[in-house]
Design a protein around this motif. Sequence first.
Motif, PDB file in Angstrom:
ATOM      1  N   ASN A 119      62.907  46.129  22.909  1.00 26.71           N
ATOM      2  CA  ASN A 119      64.084  46.506  22.121  1.00 26.71           C
ATOM      3  C   ASN A 119      65.382  45.918  22.662  1.00 26.71           C
ATOM      4  N   THR A 120      65.291  45.006  23.626  1.00 34.75           N
ATOM      5  CA  THR A 120      66.483  44.329  24.141  1.00 34.75           C
ATOM      6  C   THR A 120      66.742  43.056  23.335  1.00 34.75           C
ATOM      7  N   ASN A 121      67.948  42.514  23.458  1.00 41.02           N
ATOM      8  CA  ASN A 121      68.261  41.242  22.791  1.00 41.02           C
ATOM      9  C   ASN A 121      67.311  40.136  23.248  1.00 41.02           C
ATOM     10  N   TYR A 122      67.011  40.162  24.547  1.00 45.01           N
ATOM     11  CA  TYR A 122      66.090  39.174  25.127  1.00 45.01           C
ATOM     12  C   TYR A 122      64.696  39.301  24.497  1.00 45.01           C
ATOM     13  N   GLY A 123      64.190  40.522  24.458  1.00 45.46           N
ATOM     14  CA  GLY A 123      62.862  40.757  23.889  1.00 45.46           C
ATOM     15  C   GLY A 123      62.797  40.429  22.409  1.00 45.46           C
ATOM     16  N   GLN A 124      63.833  40.782  21.670  1.00 40.08           N
ATOM     17  CA  GLN A 124      63.856  40.509  20.237  1.00 40.08           C
ATOM     18  C   GLN A 124      63.927  39.005  19.951  1.00 40.08           C
ATOM     19  N   THR A 125      64.623  38.267  20.827  1.00 41.53           N
ATOM     20  CA  THR A 125      64.695  36.817  20.649  1.00 41.53           C
ATOM     21  C   THR A 125      63.330  36.174  20.876  1.00 41.53           C
ATOM     22  N   ILE A 126      62.634  36.622  21.914  1.00 39.14           N
ATOM     23  CA  ILE A 126      61.278  36.122  22.165  1.00 39.14           C
ATOM     24  C   ILE A 126      60.351  36.515  21.024  1.00 39.14           C
ATOM     25  N   LEU A 127      60.490  37.761  20.554  1.00 43.11           N
ATOM     26  CA  LEU A 127      59.652  38.261  19.461  1.00 43.11           C
ATOM     27  C   LEU A 127      59.819  37.419  18.206  1.00 43.11           C
ATOM     28  N   LYS A 165      71.286  29.325  28.528  1.00 45.62           N
ATOM     29  CA  LYS A 165      72.719  29.605  28.379  1.00 45.62           C
ATOM     30  C   LYS A 165      72.978  31.082  28.104  1.00 45.62           C
ATOM     31  N   ARG A 166      72.124  31.692  27.286  1.00 47.47           N
ATOM     32  CA  ARG A 166      72.326  33.089  26.901  1.00 47.47           C
ATOM     33  C   ARG A 166      71.783  34.071  27.942  1.00 47.47           C
ATOM     34  N   PHE A 167      70.615  33.765  28.540  1.00 47.88           N
ATOM     35  CA  PHE A 167      69.930  34.766  29.368  1.00 47.88           C
ATOM     36  C   PHE A 167      69.807  34.384  30.840  1.00 47.88           C
ATOM     37  N   GLY A 168      70.238  33.194  31.218  1.00 49.30           N
ATOM     38  CA  GLY A 168      70.155  32.786  32.613  1.00 49.30           C
ATOM     39  C   GLY A 168      68.834  32.105  32.947  1.00 49.30           C
ATOM     40  N   ARG A 204      66.457  32.618  35.294  1.00 51.21           N
ATOM     41  CA  ARG A 204      65.243  33.388  35.578  1.00 51.21           C
ATOM     42  C   ARG A 204      64.586  33.876  34.278  1.00 51.21           C
ATOM     43  N   TYR A 205      65.366  34.458  33.412  1.00 50.45           N
ATOM     44  CA  TYR A 205      64.803  34.973  32.164  1.00 50.45           C
ATOM     45  C   TYR A 205      64.403  33.845  31.206  1.00 50.45           C
ATOM     46  N   ALA A 206      65.099  32.723  31.284  1.00 52.36           N
ATOM     47  CA  ALA A 206      64.716  31.567  30.474  1.00 52.36           C
ATOM     48  C   ALA A 206      63.355  31.028  30.926  1.00 52.36           C
ATOM     49  N   SER A 207      63.139  31.014  32.247  1.00 52.94           N
ATOM     50  CA  SER A 207      61.846  30.585  32.789  1.00 52.94           C
ATOM     51  C   SER A 207      60.736  31.524  32.337  1.00 52.94           C
ATOM     52  N   ALA A 208      61.016  32.831  32.386  1.00 55.76           N
ATOM     53  CA  ALA A 208      60.023  33.824  31.958  1.00 55.76           C
ATOM     54  C   ALA A 208      59.690  33.658  30.479  1.00 55.76           C
ATOM     55  N   ALA A 209      60.702  33.356  29.660  1.00 54.78           N
ATOM     56  CA  ALA A 209      60.483  33.153  28.224  1.00 54.78           C
ATOM     57  C   ALA A 209      59.599  31.940  27.970  1.00 54.78           C
ATOM     58  N   ASP A 262      65.878  42.367  40.012  1.00 51.45           N
ATOM     59  CA  ASP A 262      66.309  43.744  39.720  1.00 51.45           C
ATOM     60  C   ASP A 262      67.374  43.802  38.648  1.00 51.45           C
ATOM     61  N   GLU A 263      67.805  42.651  38.183  1.00 50.79           N
ATOM     62  CA  GLU A 263      68.875  42.614  37.171  1.00 50.79           C
ATOM     63  C   GLU A 263      68.393  43.232  35.872  1.00 50.79           C
ATOM     64  N   VAL A 264      69.228  44.047  35.243  1.00 47.89           N
ATOM     65  CA  VAL A 264      68.898  44.658  33.958  1.00 47.89           C
ATOM     66  C   VAL A 264      69.463  43.769  32.854  1.00 47.89           C
ATOM     67  N   ILE A 265      68.630  43.420  31.914  1.00 53.49           N
ATOM     68  CA  ILE A 265      69.071  42.546  30.825  1.00 53.49           C
ATOM     69  C   ILE A 265      69.112  43.325  29.522  1.00 53.49           C
ATOM     70  N   GLU A 266      70.060  42.970  28.672  1.00 55.49           N
ATOM     71  CA  GLU A 266      70.206  43.674  27.402  1.00 55.49           C
ATOM     72  C   GLU A 266      69.293  43.060  26.352  1.00 55.49           C
TER      73      GLU A 266
END
Length: 388
Positions: A147-155, A319-322, A324-329, A384-388
Amino acid sequence: MEKFALLIVLFAALITPLITARFHLQRMPTAISEIIMGIIIGKTGFNIVHPDVSVQYIANLGVIMLIFLGGMEIDFSLLEPKKDKSVYSPLGNSFAGFMSIFIMSMILSGILYVTGIFSEFILAVILFSTIALGVIISLLKEAGLLNTNYGQTILLTSAFGEFIPLVALTIYSAVKQQHYISVLGLPVIFIIAIVLLHRFNRIYVFFDKIDKSTTQLDIRLAFFLIFTLVTFAEQIGAESILGSFLAGAVMKLLKPKPDTEEKLSSMGYGFFIPVFFITTGVNLNLRTLFTNKQALLLIPVFLVAFILSKAIVYFVFRKRFGKRYASAAAIVTSTTITLVLPILQVGRNLKLITTAQSGAITLAAIITCLVCPIVFNKILSSDDEVIE
């Protein structure tokens, strides 16, 4: 043992989650554990199952249910334009992400074609651009990111990676069979889906007044939608899985009750879909595959291509998620199995690929589903960073 084939397959479906729980393998995607179980009891392993007509029929219904439930997973509110421009909308990044995947898939497919490793260029593009929507939804739920912006973008990126390859496969199949009229008739199935959506748009209000436990009108409507669109898809020469996906999308837009989705998921994942995955494993003949050097080469080649085709997502998401999260995506979108299996089935039916090639590509897809979720969770757990 052919008479007991269905009984053995259903028993295998029952004990597979028990075995994964016993050995603490719950993080392994259910589809993969079921395919592995099929390999063990099938041609490669003990060879105790020889699927008859009834098993194959249920397996075919299983893939239809799988794609239907995939259509129901799409959150169509993500496609709506945001009135407040300051509010993040995942649509732009998601579409850019998938288009980068598609372009990279074309480049990789071109390399395989020029080098002579794999001669079906378009089929390779479709395979490399697919994303396992169902697996990714499960991973995002477990990670608390859905339900985060990150998760919804991947979804939404994954939804593009399921729908667009489906349409491409339908067109490709029709052209290969020289059913050119089918390509022109493709919009018909979309029109039928829109008509069905309009016709049943307010029907749940009426259902509430007359429904009872012995009628289950919502479930009857779901199967009516499935078989209507699958039947029309087949009549115009399109792939049945496109019809089932559109049926799932129509059902989602009708806004069924949560318990309706739960009941459909229970029927699909409790009966039809496990039979499909286990039968897929049963029909894999790895003994023959390992004696075919050309087919064997496809395992590492397609594994690398599945990962590289999605690696480009990193640059879209960074650019949007950094970083680490871009690598995970990029890693998580590399998981692909849901559509690979029906695509390979179409390829075999059209005699574009051999059974050995199909088995090799299936193994490569299985490896992505085993490795990529582990790497994805590892990347996220180290931050440990919390992402929206």
